[in-house]
Design a protein around this motif. Structure first.
Motif, PDB file in Angstrom:
ATOM      1  N   ILE A  48       0.842  -1.200   0.000  1.00 54.49           N
ATOM      2  CA  ILE A  48       0.000   0.000   0.000  1.00 54.49           C
ATOM      3  C   ILE A  48       0.876   1.249   0.000  1.00 54.49           C
ATOM      4  O   ILE A  48       0.629   2.201  -0.744  1.00 54.49           O
ATOM      5  CB  ILE A  48      -0.966  -0.012   1.200  1.00 54.49           C
ATOM      6  CG1 ILE A  48      -2.026  -1.096   1.010  1.00 54.49           C
ATOM      7  CG2 ILE A  48      -1.612   1.354   1.400  1.00 54.49           C
ATOM      8  CD1 ILE A  48      -2.871  -1.367   2.226  1.00 54.49           C
ATOM      9  N   HIS A  49       1.912   1.243   0.810  1.00 57.50           N
ATOM     10  CA  HIS A  49       2.813   2.396   0.852  1.00 57.50           C
ATOM     11  C   HIS A  49       3.519   2.581  -0.493  1.00 57.50           C
ATOM     12  O   HIS A  49       3.608   3.696  -1.007  1.00 57.50           O
ATOM     13  CB  HIS A  49       3.846   2.225   1.965  1.00 57.50           C
ATOM     14  CG  HIS A  49       4.887   3.301   1.957  1.00 57.50           C
ATOM     15  ND1 HIS A  49       4.607   4.600   2.282  1.00 57.50           N
ATOM     16  CD2 HIS A  49       6.186   3.268   1.634  1.00 57.50           C
ATOM     17  CE1 HIS A  49       5.705   5.329   2.151  1.00 57.50           C
ATOM     18  NE2 HIS A  49       6.681   4.534   1.768  1.00 57.50           N
ATOM     19  N   ASN A  50       3.994   1.506  -1.084  1.00 58.44           N
ATOM     20  CA  ASN A  50       4.707   1.594  -2.357  1.00 58.44           C
ATOM     21  C   ASN A  50       3.795   2.016  -3.499  1.00 58.44           C
ATOM     22  O   ASN A  50       4.266   2.593  -4.485  1.00 58.44           O
ATOM     23  CB  ASN A  50       5.376   0.259  -2.690  1.00 58.44           C
ATOM     24  CG  ASN A  50       6.506  -0.063  -1.738  1.00 58.44           C
ATOM     25  OD1 ASN A  50       7.067   0.815  -1.105  1.00 58.44           O
ATOM     26  ND2 ASN A  50       6.828  -1.335  -1.628  1.00 58.44           N
ATOM     27  N   ALA A  51       2.505   1.757  -3.385  1.00 63.25           N
ATOM     28  CA  ALA A  51       1.565   2.127  -4.444  1.00 63.25           C
ATOM     29  C   ALA A  51       1.504   3.636  -4.649  1.00 63.25           C
ATOM     30  O   ALA A  51       1.179   4.099  -5.743  1.00 63.25           O
ATOM     31  CB  ALA A  51       0.171   1.586  -4.127  1.00 63.25           C
ATOM     32  N   ALA A  52       1.860   4.404  -3.643  1.00 62.19           N
ATOM     33  CA  ALA A  52       1.811   5.866  -3.759  1.00 62.19           C
ATOM     34  C   ALA A  52       2.748   6.381  -4.843  1.00 62.19           C
ATOM     35  O   ALA A  52       2.547   7.470  -5.372  1.00 62.19           O
ATOM     36  CB  ALA A  52       2.146   6.514  -2.422  1.00 62.19           C
ATOM     37  N   ASP A  58      -2.278   2.025 -11.902  1.00 61.53           N
ATOM     38  CA  ASP A  58      -1.538   0.918 -11.292  1.00 61.53           C
ATOM     39  C   ASP A  58      -1.780   0.838  -9.791  1.00 61.53           C
ATOM     40  O   ASP A  58      -1.670  -0.232  -9.195  1.00 61.53           O
ATOM     41  CB  ASP A  58      -0.042   1.057 -11.571  1.00 61.53           C
ATOM     42  CG  ASP A  58       0.271   0.978 -13.060  1.00 61.53           C
ATOM     43  OD1 ASP A  58      -0.458   0.263 -13.776  1.00 61.53           O
ATOM     44  OD2 ASP A  58       1.231   1.636 -13.491  1.00 61.53           O
ATOM     45  N   GLN A  59      -2.089   1.955  -9.166  1.00 55.62           N
ATOM     46  CA  GLN A  59      -2.362   1.962  -7.733  1.00 55.62           C
ATOM     47  C   GLN A  59      -3.571   1.097  -7.414  1.00 55.62           C
ATOM     48  O   GLN A  59      -3.574   0.379  -6.417  1.00 55.62           O
ATOM     49  CB  GLN A  59      -2.625   3.384  -7.236  1.00 55.62           C
ATOM     50  CG  GLN A  59      -1.405   4.255  -7.198  1.00 55.62           C
ATOM     51  CD  GLN A  59      -1.731   5.670  -6.769  1.00 55.62           C
ATOM     52  OE1 GLN A  59      -2.884   6.023  -6.538  1.00 55.62           O
ATOM     53  NE2 GLN A  59      -0.706   6.495  -6.662  1.00 55.62           N
ATOM     54  N   ILE A  60      -4.566   1.145  -8.253  1.00 54.35           N
ATOM     55  CA  ILE A  60      -5.796   0.388  -8.000  1.00 54.35           C
ATOM     56  C   ILE A  60      -5.486  -1.100  -7.862  1.00 54.35           C
ATOM     57  O   ILE A  60      -5.956  -1.759  -6.927  1.00 54.35           O
ATOM     58  CB  ILE A  60      -6.832   0.649  -9.108  1.00 54.35           C
ATOM     59  CG1 ILE A  60      -7.293   2.109  -9.035  1.00 54.35           C
ATOM     60  CG2 ILE A  60      -8.017  -0.305  -8.991  1.00 54.35           C
ATOM     61  CD1 ILE A  60      -8.112   2.559 -10.222  1.00 54.35           C
ATOM     62  N   ALA A  61      -4.692  -1.632  -8.771  1.00 51.82           N
ATOM     63  CA  ALA A  61      -4.349  -3.059  -8.706  1.00 51.82           C
ATOM     64  C   ALA A  61      -3.589  -3.378  -7.422  1.00 51.82           C
ATOM     65  O   ALA A  61      -3.833  -4.422  -6.789  1.00 51.82           O
ATOM     66  CB  ALA A  61      -3.521  -3.458  -9.926  1.00 51.82           C
ATOM     67  N   GLN A  62      -2.684  -2.499  -7.006  1.00 52.15           N
ATOM     68  CA  GLN A  62      -1.934  -2.719  -5.763  1.00 52.15           C
ATOM     69  C   GLN A  62      -2.864  -2.708  -4.557  1.00 52.15           C
ATOM     70  O   GLN A  62      -2.750  -3.542  -3.671  1.00 52.15           O
ATOM     71  CB  GLN A  62      -0.863  -1.642  -5.591  1.00 52.15           C
ATOM     72  CG  GLN A  62       0.307  -1.792  -6.519  1.00 52.15           C
ATOM     73  CD  GLN A  62       1.188  -2.964  -6.132  1.00 52.15           C
ATOM     74  OE1 GLN A  62       1.280  -3.357  -4.979  1.00 52.15           O
ATOM     75  NE2 GLN A  62       1.846  -3.537  -7.116  1.00 52.15           N
ATOM     76  N   TYR A  63      -3.771  -1.739  -4.519  1.00 44.81           N
ATOM     77  CA  TYR A  63      -4.705  -1.653  -3.392  1.00 44.81           C
ATOM     78  C   TYR A  63      -5.623  -2.875  -3.353  1.00 44.81           C
ATOM     79  O   TYR A  63      -5.907  -3.409  -2.273  1.00 44.81           O
ATOM     80  CB  TYR A  63      -5.539  -0.377  -3.462  1.00 44.81           C
ATOM     81  CG  TYR A  63      -4.739   0.894  -3.283  1.00 44.81           C
ATOM     82  CD1 TYR A  63      -3.667   0.961  -2.402  1.00 44.81           C
ATOM     83  CD2 TYR A  63      -5.055   2.036  -3.995  1.00 44.81           C
ATOM     84  CE1 TYR A  63      -2.938   2.125  -2.234  1.00 44.81           C
ATOM     85  CE2 TYR A  63      -4.325   3.210  -3.826  1.00 44.81           C
ATOM     86  CZ  TYR A  63      -3.275   3.245  -2.955  1.00 44.81           C
ATOM     87  OH  TYR A  63      -2.559   4.389  -2.785  1.00 44.81           O
ATOM     88  N   GLU A  64      -6.087  -3.322  -4.506  1.00 43.92           N
ATOM     89  CA  GLU A  64      -6.960  -4.499  -4.534  1.00 43.92           C
ATOM     90  C   GLU A  64      -6.210  -5.743  -4.074  1.00 43.92           C
ATOM     91  O   GLU A  64      -6.763  -6.560  -3.332  1.00 43.92           O
ATOM     92  CB  GLU A  64      -7.529  -4.700  -5.937  1.00 43.92           C
ATOM     93  CG  GLU A  64      -8.583  -3.663  -6.291  1.00 43.92           C
ATOM     94  CD  GLU A  64      -9.068  -3.774  -7.724  1.00 43.92           C
ATOM     95  OE1 GLU A  64      -8.398  -4.439  -8.547  1.00 43.92           O
ATOM     96  OE2 GLU A  64     -10.111  -3.169  -8.013  1.00 43.92           O
TER      97      GLU A  64
END
Length: 80
Positions: A48-52, A58-64
């Motif tokens: 979650i931190h790296n998704a920033a 691409d953030q959406i896929a990381q959060y999911e």
């Protein structure tokens, strides 16, 4: 009852982008303390931190993926 159609001109206005400025800081230190930690939860928090740093799409896929990891981990905790 009718639903509203697209706005005149055929296109919707652009979505606003996130405000420019300070980004969130690093996550709390997951260092060496006496509390037991769960590796899957720690990995999800780091993801979650790296998704920033990623593009919004691409953030959406990381959060999911992080959400799914946390959901599965909590489900296994409930079963024990």
């Amino acid at each position: 009852m009718t639903r509203p159609g697209p706005p005149p001109g055929g296109s919707f206005p652009a979505r606003p982008s996130p405000p420019m400025g300070a980004r969130p800081g690093p996550p709390p230190d997951l260092g060496d303390d006496d509390e037991p930690r769960h590796p899957a939860v720690d990995a999800a928090v780091r993801a979650i931190h790296n998704a920033a740093t990623l593009a919004p799409a691409d953030q959406i896929a990381q959060y999911e993926a992080a959400y799914e990891t946390l959901r599965e981990t909590l489900a296994t905790i409930d079963q024990t």
